[in-house]
Design an enzyme around this catalytic site. Structure first.
Site, short mmCIF file in Angstrom:
data_model
loop_
_atom_site.label_atom_id
_atom_site.label_comp_id
_atom_site.label_asym_id
_atom_site.label_seq_id
_atom_site.Cartn_x
_atom_site.Cartn_y
_atom_site.Cartn_z
N LYS A 125 0.85 -1.20 0.00
CA LYS A 125 0.00 0.00 0.00
C LYS A 125 0.89 1.25 0.00
O LYS A 125 2.11 1.15 0.19
CB LYS A 125 -0.92 -0.03 1.21
CG LYS A 125 -0.20 -0.02 2.53
CD LYS A 125 -1.16 -0.17 3.69
CE LYS A 125 -0.38 -0.32 4.98
NZ LYS A 125 -1.04 0.19 6.14
N ARG B 85 -10.16 -0.65 15.37
CA ARG B 85 -9.99 0.15 14.17
C ARG B 85 -10.98 -0.39 13.14
O ARG B 85 -12.07 0.11 13.04
CB ARG B 85 -8.52 0.09 13.70
CG ARG B 85 -8.18 1.15 12.68
CD ARG B 85 -6.70 1.23 12.39
NE ARG B 85 -6.19 0.02 11.73
CZ ARG B 85 -4.96 -0.08 11.22
NH1 ARG B 85 -4.12 0.94 11.30
NH2 ARG B 85 -4.55 -1.19 10.63
N TYR C 289 16.79 29.25 9.09
CA TYR C 289 15.63 30.00 9.61
C TYR C 289 15.64 30.07 11.13
O TYR C 289 15.89 29.08 11.81
CB TYR C 289 14.33 29.33 9.15
CG TYR C 289 14.01 29.60 7.70
CD1 TYR C 289 13.78 30.89 7.24
CD2 TYR C 289 13.94 28.56 6.79
CE1 TYR C 289 13.49 31.13 5.91
CE2 TYR C 289 13.64 28.79 5.45
CZ TYR C 289 13.43 30.09 5.02
OH TYR C 289 13.14 30.33 3.71
N MET D 220 12.42 24.18 3.31
CA MET D 220 11.59 23.45 2.34
C MET D 220 12.47 22.62 1.39
O MET D 220 12.16 21.47 1.08
CB MET D 220 10.72 24.43 1.54
CG MET D 220 9.77 23.74 0.59
SD MET D 220 8.83 24.88 -0.43
CE MET D 220 7.66 25.53 0.73
#
Ligand SMILES: Cc1ncc(COP(=O)(O)O)c(C=O)c1O
EC number: 5.1.1.1
Length: 357
Positions: free
Chosen positions: A35, A130, A255, A303
């Site tokens: 998956k 679940r 940053y 990023m």
């Protein structure tokens, strides 16, 4: 030349890891869980390497159809089943197997009055809460499936909540007991074990095991490394240094100046950031390889870029190779430093990342 970050997928490692699964569960058929684009490795690339598995399991109907169209003839199981009655047509046409985990799916199956063609995995909620029928609902759901002429074969299945936690063996025992009670003496195929249960609970192997993460070379167990388990990383994310800066004591980097130098030092800027799938929360100290040598990430992940400490790697410069994870730098170590799991890092590599074999 294109941006240097890439994910190298190693088919031989996938094959090797499948052999490790077989070594642990020699009497079970293997349903390779592919998956989420084979945990980020690429659906068809992974399927080709894992073609010896007796089955594939995934969630996405379009991906299951693509597998069939690519010529794979083994069992292909939809782990969440179908979401509306129209999908049953595809399931039938492509001979897919489907999980049935709630009464609406039973009702949709009953609305299809055809000859027997569907193979169903009936899911028990043995405690994870679940997906699945409760132990109280399970016998009636099974009877309804048996009475349905569209259903050919029924496999009984469940999923463990804590198979990876060595201090929670009591919970596995309780789920196993719940499953065995619900399955009773019925002579039907069974499927319970994910990677952690394959490694830790032979009594849960049954007819089909369902390994995911271990096939990709990441450890499902908190206190055992992939290397200790003999697993090989199937994905290596590498890049290069594209700039070098020299910091003076108290200079900031990146940053927010989240990192400040406490001495003169060189930092390398690596082409790779959170838009490539590198975890933004990886803190200063997260391990990374530069020129095959271990160093650390410093400052905040941008990023498209991240900073690495070159203090101890004096010969590194622009163009030096960097391994973010994979061969020589276990994804599980990077994940642990970033407060997450290898699963998330592998699945989260971005579409813009070039994948090569
Ligand atoms: C039902 C089911 N079986 C098997 C697996 C494979 O689990 P793992 O990747 O831990 O081996 C998953 C993954 O989440 C799953 O949802």
């Amino acid at each position: 030349m294109s941006r240097p970050i890439q994910a190298l997928i190693d088919p031989a490692a996938l094959e090797h890891n499948l052999a490790i699964v077989r070594r642990h569960a020699p009497r079970s058929r293997v349903m390779a869980v592919i998956k989420a684009d084979a945990y980020g490795h690429g659906l068809l690339r992974a399927a080709e390497a894992l073609a010896e598995a007796e089955g594939f399991a995934l969630l996405e109907l379009d991906a299951a159809v693509r597998l069939r169209e690519a010529g794979y003839r083994q069992t292909i199981l939809l782990l969440e089943g179908f979401f509306d009655v129209d999908e049953l047509r595809w399931i039938e046409q492509c001979h897919l197997s489907t999980v049935v985990h709630h009464p609406e799916q039973l009702a949709m199956l009953e609305a299809v009055r055809r000859r027997a063609t569907l193979d169903v995995f009936l899911k028990l909620n043995s405690g994870m809460n679940r997906l699945g029928f409760t132990p109280q609902e399970f016998p009636a759901a099974l009877e309804r499936l048996k009475a349905n002429s569209a259903v050919r074969q029924i496999t009984l299945m469940t999923h463990f909540a804590c198979a990876d936690e060595s201090d929670r063996n009591d919970s596995i025992a309780a789920q196993l007991q719940c499953f065995n009670l619900a399955a009773g003496g019925r002579n039907m195929p069974r499927s319970l074990a994910n990677s952690a249960a394959i490694l830790r609970f032979p009594e849960a192997h049954a007819d089909w095991v369902r390994p995911g993460i271990m096939l990709y070379g990441s450890s499902p167990l908190a206190h055992t490394t992939a290397e200790q388990l003999g697993l090989q990383p199937a994905m290596t994310v590498s890049s290069r240094i594209i700039s070098v800066q020299t910091l003076r004591p108290s200079d900031g980097a990146g940053y927010g100046y989240a990192f400040r130098a406490d001495r003169s030092m060189r930092v390398g800027i690596v082409a790779g950031g959170y838009a490539d799938g590198y975890p933004r929360h990886a803190p200063t100290g997260t391990p990374v390889l530069v020129k095959g040598r271990r160093t650390r990430v410093v400052g905040r992940i941008s990023m498209d870029m991240l900073h690495v400490d070159l203090s101890e790697i004096e010969d590194a410069g622009v163009g030096s190779p960097v391994t973010l994870w994979g061969r020589g730098m276990p994804v599980d170590e990077v994940a642990q430093a970033a407060g997450t799991l290898g699963y998330e890092l592998l699945c989260a590599i971005a579409p813009r990342m070039q994948r090569v074999t």
